[in-house]
Design a protein around this motif. Structure first.
Motif, PDB file in Angstrom:
ATOM      1  N   LYS A 396       0.837  -1.210   0.000  1.00 19.32           N
ATOM      2  CA  LYS A 396       0.000   0.000   0.000  1.00 19.32           C
ATOM      3  C   LYS A 396       0.868   1.256   0.000  1.00 19.32           C
ATOM      4  O   LYS A 396       0.590   2.221  -0.709  1.00 19.32           O
ATOM      5  CB  LYS A 396      -0.925  -0.009   1.221  1.00 19.32           C
ATOM      6  N   GLU A 397       1.945   1.236   0.795  1.00 15.66           N
ATOM      7  CA  GLU A 397       2.834   2.395   0.859  1.00 15.66           C
ATOM      8  C   GLU A 397       3.535   2.623  -0.477  1.00 15.66           C
ATOM      9  O   GLU A 397       3.679   3.766  -0.932  1.00 15.66           O
ATOM     10  CB  GLU A 397       3.883   2.193   1.967  1.00 15.66           C
ATOM     11  N   LEU A 398       3.951   1.543  -1.119  1.00 16.45           N
ATOM     12  CA  LEU A 398       4.613   1.669  -2.419  1.00 16.45           C
ATOM     13  C   LEU A 398       3.645   2.201  -3.473  1.00 16.45           C
ATOM     14  O   LEU A 398       4.012   3.042  -4.316  1.00 16.45           O
ATOM     15  CB  LEU A 398       5.173   0.314  -2.859  1.00 16.45           C
ATOM     16  N   LEU A 399       2.392   1.730  -3.435  1.00 19.77           N
ATOM     17  CA  LEU A 399       1.381   2.207  -4.376  1.00 19.77           C
ATOM     18  C   LEU A 399       1.062   3.677  -4.140  1.00 19.77           C
ATOM     19  O   LEU A 399       0.773   4.422  -5.091  1.00 19.77           O
ATOM     20  CB  LEU A 399       0.105   1.370  -4.280  1.00 19.77           C
ATOM     21  N   THR A 400       1.132   4.099  -2.900  1.00 19.09           N
ATOM     22  CA  THR A 400       0.904   5.512  -2.578  1.00 19.09           C
ATOM     23  C   THR A 400       1.984   6.385  -3.214  1.00 19.09           C
ATOM     24  O   THR A 400       1.707   7.467  -3.748  1.00 19.09           O
ATOM     25  CB  THR A 400       0.897   5.728  -1.049  1.00 19.09           C
ATOM     26  N   ILE A 401       3.215   5.906  -3.176  1.00 21.97           N
ATOM     27  CA  ILE A 401       4.325   6.643  -3.796  1.00 21.97           C
ATOM     28  C   ILE A 401       4.113   6.728  -5.312  1.00 21.97           C
ATOM     29  O   ILE A 401       4.300   7.788  -5.921  1.00 21.97           O
ATOM     30  CB  ILE A 401       5.672   5.971  -3.477  1.00 21.97           C
ATOM     31  N   MET A 402       3.693   5.594  -5.933  1.00 21.14           N
ATOM     32  CA  MET A 402       3.462   5.581  -7.376  1.00 21.14           C
ATOM     33  C   MET A 402       2.321   6.527  -7.751  1.00 21.14           C
ATOM     34  O   MET A 402       2.392   7.234  -8.762  1.00 21.14           O
ATOM     35  CB  MET A 402       3.148   4.164  -7.857  1.00 21.14           C
ATOM     36  N   ALA A 403       1.268   6.550  -6.947  1.00 20.70           N
ATOM     37  CA  ALA A 403       0.133   7.435  -7.214  1.00 20.70           C
ATOM     38  C   ALA A 403       0.573   8.900  -7.169  1.00 20.70           C
ATOM     39  O   ALA A 403       0.102   9.721  -7.955  1.00 20.70           O
ATOM     40  CB  ALA A 403      -0.983   7.176  -6.216  1.00 20.70           C
ATOM     41  N   ALA A 404       1.478   9.208  -6.243  1.00 21.43           N
ATOM     42  CA  ALA A 404       1.980  10.581  -6.137  1.00 21.43           C
ATOM     43  C   ALA A 404       2.767  10.978  -7.383  1.00 21.43           C
ATOM     44  O   ALA A 404       2.884  12.164  -7.702  1.00 21.43           O
ATOM     45  CB  ALA A 404       2.853  10.712  -4.892  1.00 21.43           C
ATOM     46  N   GLN A 405       3.310   9.980  -8.077  1.00 19.89           N
ATOM     47  CA  GLN A 405       4.044  10.233  -9.324  1.00 19.89           C
ATOM     48  C   GLN A 405       3.131  10.171 -10.544  1.00 19.89           C
ATOM     49  O   GLN A 405       3.604  10.124 -11.670  1.00 19.89           O
ATOM     50  CB  GLN A 405       5.170   9.199  -9.486  1.00 19.89           C
ATOM     51  N   LYS A 406       1.809  10.182 -10.311  1.00 21.53           N
ATOM     52  CA  LYS A 406       0.804  10.147 -11.377  1.00 21.53           C
ATOM     53  C   LYS A 406       0.866   8.851 -12.186  1.00 21.53           C
ATOM     54  O   LYS A 406       0.616   8.821 -13.391  1.00 21.53           O
ATOM     55  CB  LYS A 406       0.978  11.344 -12.339  1.00 21.53           C
ATOM     56  N   VAL A 407       1.210   7.751 -11.529  1.00 22.20           N
ATOM     57  CA  VAL A 407       1.229   6.435 -12.172  1.00 22.20           C
ATOM     58  C   VAL A 407      -0.125   5.766 -11.961  1.00 22.20           C
ATOM     59  O   VAL A 407      -0.593   5.665 -10.821  1.00 22.20           O
ATOM     60  CB  VAL A 407       2.354   5.546 -11.598  1.00 22.20           C
ATOM     61  N   GLN A 408      -0.763   5.322 -13.036  1.00 22.46           N
ATOM     62  CA  GLN A 408      -2.041   4.614 -12.901  1.00 22.46           C
ATOM     63  C   GLN A 408      -1.781   3.160 -12.525  1.00 22.46           C
ATOM     64  O   GLN A 408      -0.964   2.486 -13.158  1.00 22.46           O
ATOM     65  CB  GLN A 408      -2.840   4.662 -14.202  1.00 22.46           C
ATOM     66  N   VAL A 409      -2.492   2.671 -11.521  1.00 22.35           N
ATOM     67  CA  VAL A 409      -2.355   1.288 -11.069  1.00 22.35           C
ATOM     68  C   VAL A 409      -3.527   0.473 -11.623  1.00 22.35           C
ATOM     69  O   VAL A 409      -4.689   0.837 -11.443  1.00 22.35           O
ATOM     70  CB  VAL A 409      -2.318   1.196  -9.534  1.00 22.35           C
ATOM     71  N   ILE A 410      -3.204  -0.632 -12.309  1.00 22.36           N
ATOM     72  CA  ILE A 410      -4.226  -1.551 -12.822  1.00 22.36           C
ATOM     73  C   ILE A 410      -3.918  -2.931 -12.257  1.00 22.36           C
ATOM     74  O   ILE A 410      -2.841  -3.475 -12.511  1.00 22.36           O
ATOM     75  CB  ILE A 410      -4.237  -1.585 -14.357  1.00 22.36           C
ATOM     76  N   LEU A 411      -4.838  -3.473 -11.484  1.00 16.81           N
ATOM     77  CA  LEU A 411      -4.659  -4.804 -10.891  1.00 16.81           C
ATOM     78  C   LEU A 411      -5.337  -5.846 -11.761  1.00 16.81           C
ATOM     79  O   LEU A 411      -6.437  -5.625 -12.278  1.00 16.81           O
ATOM     80  CB  LEU A 411      -5.241  -4.863  -9.480  1.00 16.81           C
ATOM     81  N   SER A 412      -4.692  -6.983 -11.922  1.00 16.96           N
ATOM     82  CA  SER A 412      -5.243  -8.102 -12.689  1.00 16.96           C
ATOM     83  C   SER A 412      -5.396  -9.301 -11.760  1.00 16.96           C
ATOM     84  O   SER A 412      -4.440  -9.724 -11.111  1.00 16.96           O
ATOM     85  CB  SER A 412      -4.293  -8.462 -13.839  1.00 16.96           C
ATOM     86  N   THR A 413      -6.609  -9.848 -11.676  1.00 17.97           N
ATOM     87  CA  THR A 413      -6.854 -10.964 -10.767  1.00 17.97           C
ATOM     88  C   THR A 413      -8.029 -11.801 -11.246  1.00 17.97           C
ATOM     89  O   THR A 413      -8.885 -11.318 -11.984  1.00 17.97           O
ATOM     90  CB  THR A 413      -7.142 -10.436  -9.346  1.00 17.97           C
ATOM     91  N   GLU A 414      -8.034 -13.073 -10.860  1.00 17.75           N
ATOM     92  CA  GLU A 414      -9.188 -13.916 -11.176  1.00 17.75           C
ATOM     93  C   GLU A 414     -10.333 -13.618 -10.219  1.00 17.75           C
ATOM     94  O   GLU A 414     -11.504 -13.729 -10.585  1.00 17.75           O
ATOM     95  CB  GLU A 414      -8.806 -15.394 -11.109  1.00 17.75           C
ATOM     96  N   GLU A 415      -9.990 -13.246  -8.996  1.00 12.55           N
ATOM     97  CA  GLU A 415     -11.009 -12.887  -8.012  1.00 12.55           C
ATOM     98  C   GLU A 415     -10.363 -11.966  -6.991  1.00 12.55           C
ATOM     99  O   GLU A 415      -9.351 -12.310  -6.388  1.00 12.55           O
ATOM    100  CB  GLU A 415     -11.586 -14.123  -7.324  1.00 12.55           C
ATOM    101  N   MET A 416     -10.916 -10.781  -6.837  1.00  7.08           N
ATOM    102  CA  MET A 416     -10.321  -9.786  -5.942  1.00  7.08           C
ATOM    103  C   MET A 416     -11.018  -9.814  -4.591  1.00  7.08           C
ATOM    104  O   MET A 416     -12.166  -9.374  -4.456  1.00  7.08           O
ATOM    105  CB  MET A 416     -10.440  -8.382  -6.548  1.00  7.08           C
ATOM    106  N   PRO A 417     -10.370 -10.350  -3.554  1.00 10.57           N
ATOM    107  CA  PRO A 417     -10.985 -10.352  -2.215  1.00 10.57           C
ATOM    108  C   PRO A 417     -11.231  -8.923  -1.742  1.00 10.57           C
ATOM    109  O   PRO A 417     -10.367  -8.061  -1.867  1.00 10.57           O
ATOM    110  CB  PRO A 417      -9.934 -11.055  -1.353  1.00 10.57           C
ATOM    111  N   SER A 418     -12.408  -8.674  -1.210  1.00 10.46           N
ATOM    112  CA  SER A 418     -12.736  -7.324  -0.756  1.00 10.46           C
ATOM    113  C   SER A 418     -11.786  -6.874   0.358  1.00 10.46           C
ATOM    114  O   SER A 418     -11.472  -5.685   0.480  1.00 10.46           O
ATOM    115  CB  SER A 418     -14.188  -7.272  -0.268  1.00 10.46           C
TER     116      SER A 418
END
Length: 570
Positions: A396-418
Motif C-alpha cells: 500500500k505504501e509503495l502504491l501511494t508513492i506511485m500514485a503521487a508520481q501520477k502512475v495509474q495502477v491496474i490490478l489483474s486478478t481472477e477474483e479480488m478479495p474485498s
C-alpha cells in the motif's frame, strides 16, 4: 554438377518458413534464406558474395539496393496478382475498419483493378517517391483510416503512426518463379566476385549502425539500422578522429544530449597508403526493459480488441472514458480472458508517454528501485494467489508513492478479495469484469480472423479464411482456456493447413485438447464470506449476465441504478 548456391534475402520474417518448405523440392539448388530489409539486406548480400554465393534473390526496395551494391546477379521476387488478391481479401475481412493500400504504381495499378472489380471498399494510393510515405499516412490517419496495406517500409511507417499495417506478402507461386529465373540466370551469367578492401576489416566487427570514412573525410561505406542518417555533426567527427590519433587506440564516447542517447566507438587502421576510420553507433535506451520479475515497455500502437459482443462493447466504451486515464482499475477475469490486453489498451488509448510496467504483486518491492527510477505511466500488477507472506501494508505504501508520481495502477486478478482491496485502499477502484470466451459468441469469428492475420504476418502461414460451417463448429466448442486456448488452436490449424481456406474437415483431424478443467458457471460461497461479500458476488454475476448493462442489472436486482453504483463502489 555442383548445386547452384542461392542467397535468399527476405525483407520480412514470415517469408522464411515458406522458403524453407519450397526449397526441399529443388534438388539442384542450395538455398540459404536470411532476413534483412533495405540496408541490412545489403550487408547480408555482401557477406554472401564473399562466401561464394552464385545468385541472390530478394524483393522490392531491398532487391534494388542489393543490385546496386554487389556484383552478383540479383533476382527480384515479383508481386503477383495472387499476392495482391490474397492480401486485399485478408484485409477486407476487417470490415469495420477504413482500409487503404499504399504503394508504387507497379502495385497499385493491379490493386485498383482488383478493388474495382470486386467492389471492395478500399482506398488505393500511389506513391511517386518513398519520401511521400510519412505525409500520406498522416493524411490517411486524419481521414479515419486504421488499416494500411503495403510493403515493408510502408507497414513499418504505419506502425509508427499507430496504424494497423498489413504486409503484402509474396506467395508460393512468386517464390517458385524466382527459383526458375535463378536457374536461367545461372546458365547465362557468371560474374567475377570482388570485395572492397574496407569490408575485410568490417566483417570482423559486429553488425550494427556504422560508417567507414577516409582521413580526408570521404565516406566509403555506411549502414544505418537504428538511425536514419549520421547522428552527429561533422565537427564532432573530426574531434573523434583527432582523439583516436592522439591516443593511438579505440575511443568510446557517450552522447546524452540527443533525442535518443547513444554511444559511438571509433577505431582507425592503415589501408595501404590511406588512413581509415570506423564509427560504430549504438542506442542506449530501449523500448523494452527487463525488470526483476517483470517488464517495462514503450507501447506506441493501440492493441486490437474484438468488441462485437454486447459485453465487450460496454467494456470498450467504459475504458475509453477520460476518467479511466488516471483512476485505479481492477480487472477481474479468468486466465486467458485478455486482462493484460485491456490494460495495454487503456495505456495506449489515453496516449500515455511513459513505460507500461507489468509485474507480479509479490515482486513489487524487489522491482521498486528500478520502477521508481523509470518514467512509468501505468503499473499493471498481477495478483495470482495472495500468500500469507505478502506484506499488504508495505505494498500500500509503495502504491501511494506511485500514485503521487501520477502512475495509474491496474490490478489483474481472477477474483479480488474485498479484504485485500480494502487493505490496499483500492475499494473505490473501478472494477471491470471480463467475460469468459464462452459468453462472447459474437466475438469468436472476428477473433479467429484476427489470429489468422497475425499468424500470416508473423509466421507466413497460408490460410486467410475459415469456411462458414467450420466457423460454426468453432463457436460450439467450450473454450475453457479462453482466448489463449482459442489462439493456440487456430495457430495449430494455420500451421497445418497448406491451402488458403480452413475446412470443417481440418477441425475433425485436429481436435481441441484442453488442459484447463471445466468450471461451473455461477459463484462459490465461502464460509469466510460476509453478507456484504455474498451480495457483491450476486451483483457481479447479474452484471455479467446482462452484458455489464447497469440499468438492466439494477432492474433485475429490484434496486435503482444509483443504489447499484453505490454498492459497486463500496
Amino acid at each position: 554438377m555442383r548445386k547452384i548456391s542461392i542467397g535468399f534475402i527476405s525483407p520480412y520474417d514470415a517469408m522464411v518458413p515458406m522458403i524453407e518448405e519450397l526449397k526441399q523440392g529443388q534438388t539442384d539448388l542450395e538455398i540459404s534464406p536470411e532476413v534483412g530489409n533495405l540496408e541490412k539486406g545489403v550487408s547480408i548480400a555482401k557477406e554472401m558474395e564473399k562466401q561464394g554465393t552464385d545468385i541472390i534473390i530478394s524483393r522490392g526496395g531491398t532487391a534494388k539496393l542489393i543490385r546496386d551494391a554487389v556484383l552478383l546477379p540479383v533476382i527480384d521476387v515479383h508481386m503477383s496478382g495472387y499476392d495482391l488478391m490474397r492480401s486485399i481479401m485478408l484485409a477486407n475481412d476487417h470490415s469495420e475498419e477504413k482500409k487503404a493500400l499504399v504503394g508504387f504504381s507497379n502495385i497499385t495499378i493491379g490493386a485498383a483493378s482488383i478493388v474495382s472489380l470486386l467492389e471492395i471498399d478500399m482506398e488505393v494510393v500511389t506513391l511517386t517517391d518513398a519520401s511521400e510515405v510519412e505525409t500520406i499516412l498522416t493524411q490517411l490517419k486524419e481521414a479515419g483510416y486504421t488499416r494500411i496495406l503495403g510493403d515493408v517500409v510502408t507497414v513499418n511507417a504505419a506502425a509508427r503512426h499507430g496504424l494497423n499495417g498489413l504486409l503484402i506478402q509474396s506467395g508460393r507461386e512468386a517464390i517458385l518463379q524466382s527459383f526458375e529465373e535463378a536457374r536461367r540466370l545461372f546458365k547465362t551469367l557468371k560474374k567475377n566476385q570482388q570485395l572492397l578492401r574496407v569490408l575485410g576489416q568490417l566483417v570482423t566487427e559486429r553488425e550494427q549502425d556504422f560508417m567507414i570514412a577516409a582521413e580526408s573525410g570521404i565516406v566509403l561505406f555506411e549502414n544505418w539500422l537504428s538511425f536514419e542518417r549520421l547522428p552527429i555533426a561533422s565537427e564532432e567527427l573530426e574531434s573523434l578522429k583527432k582523439q583516436v590519433l592522439e591516443e593511438g587506440s579505440s575511443v568510446l564516447r557517450v552522447i546524452n544530449d540527443a533525442e535518443f542517447p547513444f554511444s559511438v566507438q571509433v577505431n582507425s587502421w592503415q589501408d595501404r597508403n590511406e588512413l581509415l576510420f570506423s564509427f560504430f553507433f549504438k542506442r542506449i535506451s530501449a523500448s523494452t526493459l527487463e525488470l526483476y520479475g517483470g517488464k517495462a515497455e514503450e507501447i506506441n500502437q493501440l492493441p486490437q480488441i474484438v468488441t462485437e459482443s454486447k459485453a465487450m462493447k460496454n467494456i470498450k466504451q467504459l475504458i475509453e472514458e477520460p476518467l479511466l486515464a488516471a483512476e485505479p482499475v481492477i480487472l477481474v477475469g479468468k486466465a486467458g480472458t485478455g486482462k493484460q490486453t485491456i490494460a495495454r489498451y487503456i495505456h495506449a488509448y489515453h496516449e500515455k508517454k511513459g513505460y507500461f510496467v507489468s509485474l507480479s504483486i509479490e515482486e513489487l518491492k524487489k522491482s521498486f528501485g528500478e520502477l521508481h527510477s523509470l518514467n512509468t505511466s501505468t503499473l499493471f500488477l498481477i495478483v495470482n494467489k495472495v500468500s500469507a507472506a505478502l506484506n499488504v501494508y508495505e505494498i500500500k505504501e509503495l502504491l501511494t508513492i506511485m500514485a503521487a508520481q501520477k502512475v495509474q495502477v491496474i490490478l489483474s486478478t481472477e477474483e479480488m478479495p474485498s479484504e485485500l482491496a480494502e487493505a490496499l485502499e483500492l475499494h473505490e477502484a473501478i472494477r471491470i469484469i471480463l467475460p469468459d470466451l464462452n459468453d462472447r459468441q459474437e466475438d469468436i469469428e472476428f477473433l479467429v480472423r484476427q489470429f489468422l492475420t497475425e499468424f500470416h504476418q508473423s509466421l507466413g502461414t497460408q490460410p486467410i479464411k475459415v469456411r462458414d460451417d467450420a466457423m460454426e463448429e468453432l463457436k460450439q466448442i467450450e473454450w475453457n482456456g479462453h482466448l489463449n486456448e482459442l489462439k493456440a488452436y487456430i495457430k495449430k490449424l494455420a500451421l497445418a493447413e497448406k491451402d488458403y481456406v480452413i475446412e470443417k474437415s481440418a477441425l475433425q483431424k485436429t481436435p481441441v485438447t484442453s488442459h484447463v478443467p471445466r468450471k461451473e458457471k455461477g459463484f462459490i460461497i465461502s464460509e469466510k464470506d460476509t453478507l456484504k461479500t455474498i451480495e457483491r458476488k450476486i451483483i457481479e454475476l447479474i452484471l455479467q449476465e446482462e452484458g455489464y448493462n447497469q440499468t438492466k442489472a439494477a432492474k433485475r436486482l429490484g434496486i435503482n441504478r444509483a443504489t447499484l453504483w453505490r454498492k459497486l463502489k463500496s
